[in-house]
Design a protein around this motif. Structure first.
Motif, PDB file in Angstrom:
ATOM      1  N   ARG A   1       0.837  -1.212   0.000  1.00  0.00           N
ATOM      2  CA  ARG A   1       0.000   0.000   0.000  1.00  0.00           C
ATOM      3  C   ARG A   1       0.866   1.254   0.000  1.00  0.00           C
ATOM      4  NH1 ARG A   1      -3.490  -0.718   4.873  1.00  0.00           N
ATOM      5  NH2 ARG A   1      -2.230  -2.562   5.247  1.00  0.00           N
ATOM      6  N   LEU A   2       1.933   1.248   0.801  1.00  0.00           N
ATOM      7  CA  LEU A   2       2.841   2.393   0.842  1.00  0.00           C
ATOM      8  C   LEU A   2       3.524   2.592  -0.508  1.00  0.00           C
ATOM      9  CD1 LEU A   2       4.255   4.643   2.506  1.00  0.00           C
ATOM     10  CD2 LEU A   2       6.041   2.949   3.005  1.00  0.00           C
ATOM     11  N   LEU A   3       4.037   1.531  -1.081  1.00  0.00           N
ATOM     12  CA  LEU A   3       4.746   1.642  -2.365  1.00  0.00           C
ATOM     13  C   LEU A   3       3.835   2.157  -3.472  1.00  0.00           C
ATOM     14  CD1 LEU A   3       6.950  -1.588  -2.296  1.00  0.00           C
ATOM     15  CD2 LEU A   3       7.657   0.767  -1.797  1.00  0.00           C
ATOM     16  N   TYR A   4       2.615   1.658  -3.536  1.00  0.00           N
ATOM     17  CA  TYR A   4       1.685   2.146  -4.564  1.00  0.00           C
ATOM     18  C   TYR A   4       1.337   3.617  -4.337  1.00  0.00           C
ATOM     19  CZ  TYR A   4       0.855  -1.837  -7.570  1.00  0.00           C
ATOM     20  OH  TYR A   4       1.006  -2.815  -8.516  1.00  0.00           O
ATOM     21  N   ALA A   5       1.075   3.995  -3.092  1.00  0.00           N
ATOM     22  CA  ALA A   5       0.750   5.397  -2.808  1.00  0.00           C
ATOM     23  C   ALA A   5       1.918   6.307  -3.197  1.00  0.00           C
ATOM     24  CB  ALA A   5       0.400   5.572  -1.337  1.00  0.00           C
ATOM     25  N   GLU A   6       3.132   5.923  -2.815  1.00  0.00           N
ATOM     26  CA  GLU A   6       4.311   6.740  -3.140  1.00  0.00           C
ATOM     27  C   GLU A   6       4.540   6.819  -4.645  1.00  0.00           C
ATOM     28  OE1 GLU A   6       7.117   6.077   0.833  1.00  0.00           O
ATOM     29  OE2 GLU A   6       7.399   4.750  -0.896  1.00  0.00           O
ATOM     30  N   ARG A   7       4.395   5.708  -5.347  1.00  0.00           N
ATOM     31  CA  ARG A   7       4.628   5.712  -6.795  1.00  0.00           C
ATOM     32  C   ARG A   7       3.562   6.525  -7.516  1.00  0.00           C
ATOM     33  NH1 ARG A   7       8.997   6.240  -6.861  1.00  0.00           N
ATOM     34  NH2 ARG A   7       8.940   5.933  -4.670  1.00  0.00           N
TER      35      ARG A   7
ATOM     36  N   SER B   1      -4.248   7.866  -3.297  1.00  0.00           N
ATOM     37  CA  SER B   1      -3.017   7.792  -2.513  1.00  0.00           C
ATOM     38  C   SER B   1      -3.285   8.142  -1.054  1.00  0.00           C
ATOM     39  CB  SER B   1      -1.948   8.736  -3.066  1.00  0.00           C
ATOM     40  OG  SER B   1      -1.505   8.284  -4.309  1.00  0.00           O
ATOM     41  N   PHE B   2      -4.037   9.199  -0.839  1.00  0.00           N
ATOM     42  CA  PHE B   2      -4.352   9.644   0.525  1.00  0.00           C
ATOM     43  C   PHE B   2      -5.092   8.551   1.287  1.00  0.00           C
ATOM     44  CE2 PHE B   2      -6.720  11.977   3.759  1.00  0.00           C
ATOM     45  CZ  PHE B   2      -5.733  12.793   4.285  1.00  0.00           C
ATOM     46  N   THR B   3      -6.051   7.909   0.633  1.00  0.00           N
ATOM     47  CA  THR B   3      -6.805   6.827   1.267  1.00  0.00           C
ATOM     48  C   THR B   3      -5.876   5.683   1.654  1.00  0.00           C
ATOM     49  OG1 THR B   3      -8.786   7.409   0.016  1.00  0.00           O
ATOM     50  CG2 THR B   3      -8.706   5.186   0.936  1.00  0.00           C
ATOM     51  N   LEU B   4      -4.968   5.303   0.762  1.00  0.00           N
ATOM     52  CA  LEU B   4      -4.005   4.239   1.067  1.00  0.00           C
ATOM     53  C   LEU B   4      -3.120   4.637   2.250  1.00  0.00           C
ATOM     54  CD1 LEU B   4      -2.881   3.268  -2.553  1.00  0.00           C
ATOM     55  CD2 LEU B   4      -4.195   1.827  -0.969  1.00  0.00           C
TER      56      LEU B   4
ATOM     57  N   ASP C   1       5.852   7.325   9.453  1.00  0.00           N
ATOM     58  CA  ASP C   1       6.599   8.537   9.089  1.00  0.00           C
ATOM     59  C   ASP C   1       6.628   8.706   7.564  1.00  0.00           C
ATOM     60  OD1 ASP C   1       7.092   9.135  11.735  1.00  0.00           O
ATOM     61  OD2 ASP C   1       9.163   8.393  11.724  1.00  0.00           O
ATOM     62  N   ARG C   2       6.907   7.616   6.853  1.00  0.00           N
ATOM     63  CA  ARG C   2       6.914   7.703   5.381  1.00  0.00           C
ATOM     64  C   ARG C   2       5.534   8.032   4.844  1.00  0.00           C
ATOM     65  NH1 ARG C   2      10.530   3.148   2.473  1.00  0.00           N
ATOM     66  NH2 ARG C   2       9.135   3.601   0.739  1.00  0.00           N
ATOM     67  N   ALA C   3       4.516   7.426   5.423  1.00  0.00           N
ATOM     68  CA  ALA C   3       3.149   7.716   4.990  1.00  0.00           C
ATOM     69  C   ALA C   3       2.817   9.195   5.239  1.00  0.00           C
ATOM     70  CB  ALA C   3       2.161   6.800   5.716  1.00  0.00           C
ATOM     71  N   ASN C   4       3.207   9.707   6.393  1.00  0.00           N
ATOM     72  CA  ASN C   4       2.949  11.118   6.706  1.00  0.00           C
ATOM     73  C   ASN C   4       3.703  12.063   5.773  1.00  0.00           C
ATOM     74  OD1 ASN C   4       0.997  11.230   8.819  1.00  0.00           O
ATOM     75  ND2 ASN C   4       2.521  10.357  10.203  1.00  0.00           N
ATOM     76  N   LYS C   5       4.929  11.708   5.401  1.00  0.00           N
ATOM     77  CA  LYS C   5       5.679  12.536   4.441  1.00  0.00           C
ATOM     78  C   LYS C   5       4.965  12.590   3.103  1.00  0.00           C
ATOM     79  CE  LYS C   5      10.245  12.017   6.448  1.00  0.00           C
ATOM     80  NZ  LYS C   5      11.538  11.372   6.389  1.00  0.00           N
ATOM     81  N   SER C   6       4.418  11.468   2.683  1.00  0.00           N
ATOM     82  CA  SER C   6       3.684  11.451   1.417  1.00  0.00           C
ATOM     83  C   SER C   6       2.397  12.262   1.511  1.00  0.00           C
ATOM     84  CB  SER C   6       3.381  10.009   1.002  1.00  0.00           C
ATOM     85  OG  SER C   6       4.577   9.351   0.648  1.00  0.00           O
ATOM     86  N   ILE C   7       1.732  12.196   2.647  1.00  0.00           N
ATOM     87  CA  ILE C   7       0.529  13.014   2.848  1.00  0.00           C
ATOM     88  C   ILE C   7       0.892  14.496   2.773  1.00  0.00           C
ATOM     89  CG2 ILE C   7      -1.176  13.737   4.592  1.00  0.00           C
ATOM     90  CD1 ILE C   7      -1.396  10.730   5.364  1.00  0.00           C
ATOM     91  N   GLU C   8       2.009  14.867   3.346  1.00  0.00           N
ATOM     92  CA  GLU C   8       2.471  16.266   3.276  1.00  0.00           C
ATOM     93  C   GLU C   8       2.750  16.681   1.824  1.00  0.00           C
ATOM     94  OE1 GLU C   8       2.511  18.766   5.535  1.00  0.00           O
ATOM     95  OE2 GLU C   8       1.394  17.266   6.678  1.00  0.00           O
ATOM     96  N   ARG C   9       3.334  15.786   1.051  1.00  0.00           N
ATOM     97  CA  ARG C   9       3.576  16.091  -0.377  1.00  0.00           C
ATOM     98  C   ARG C   9       2.269  16.366  -1.091  1.00  0.00           C
ATOM     99  NH1 ARG C   9       7.248  12.228  -3.768  1.00  0.00           N
ATOM    100  NH2 ARG C   9       7.029  13.962  -5.208  1.00  0.00           N
ATOM    101  N   ILE C  10       1.260  15.553  -0.795  1.00  0.00           N
ATOM    102  CA  ILE C  10      -0.064  15.759  -1.421  1.00  0.00           C
ATOM    103  C   ILE C  10      -0.608  17.126  -1.011  1.00  0.00           C
ATOM    104  CG2 ILE C  10      -2.465  14.997  -1.430  1.00  0.00           C
ATOM    105  CD1 ILE C  10      -1.373  12.097  -1.065  1.00  0.00           C
TER     106      ILE C  10
END
Length: 176
Positions: free
Chosen positions: A99-105, A129-132, A162-171
């Protein structure tokens, strides 16, 4: 097909159309000498994209990374649409890593193809991505056999979050 075109296609497809990577490996001059028309390269890259889309899986993310890499050189919104479609149908039932890899990609592909995307597709992709990512944060760490945290630079649930939160911040930053 004559031998030169076969060799040119072999080079082109093995590097997913990246002349930069060919250059780094010392093969660009050879490829260049075949004088392949741009239209033929576009046909080949479309074949690679079509094949890769068929190979998307939650068991092995190599194809996902391949499509992300292709998006670096070929900003085709079809890549995002198909990854998004696959993720929407399959990824919520996968482990935390997938789920993390797909959201990040998806976020990476959005960034690479941004100029080709209409606002609605971009918003839909970010929502997916946000949902994942939210699901990763809310639920316990689930890892399928064969997925070792260290292979993904993750130590524990906290580093995953932490990685999930960084991706949420990017969004959030891209949408503001």
């Amino acid at each position: 097909m004559d031998d030169q075109i076969i060799r040119a296609k072999e080079l082109f497809t093995s590097y997913d159309g990246s002349t930069f990577q060919m250059y780094r490996d010392g093969l660009f001059e050879e490829y260049k000498q075949y004088n392949i028309p741009k239209q033929l390269e576009i046909k080949w890259i479309n074949e690679i994209i079509d094949q890769s889309i068929q190979e998307l899986s939650i068991r092995d993310c190599k194809t996902l990374f391949r499509l992300d890499s292709i998006a670096t050189n070929y900003q085709d919104k079809r890549i995002l649409k198909e990854v998004l479609s696959f993720a929407s149908r399959n990824v919520m039932s996968s482990d935390s890593i997938v789920r993390l890899l797909y959201a990040e990609r998806i976020i990476e592909i959005i960034q690479k193809t941004k100029k080709q995307l209409d606002r609605d597709l971009r918003i839909e992709a970010y929502k997916t991505s946000f949902t994942l990512l939210e699901d990763i944060i809310k639920k316990p760490l689930i890892i399928d056999p064969g997925h070792e945290l260290e292979n993904y630079n993750i130590k524990d649930k906290k580093s995953l979050n932490d990685r999930a939160n960084k991706s949420i911040e990017r969004i959030k930053n891209d949408l503001s």
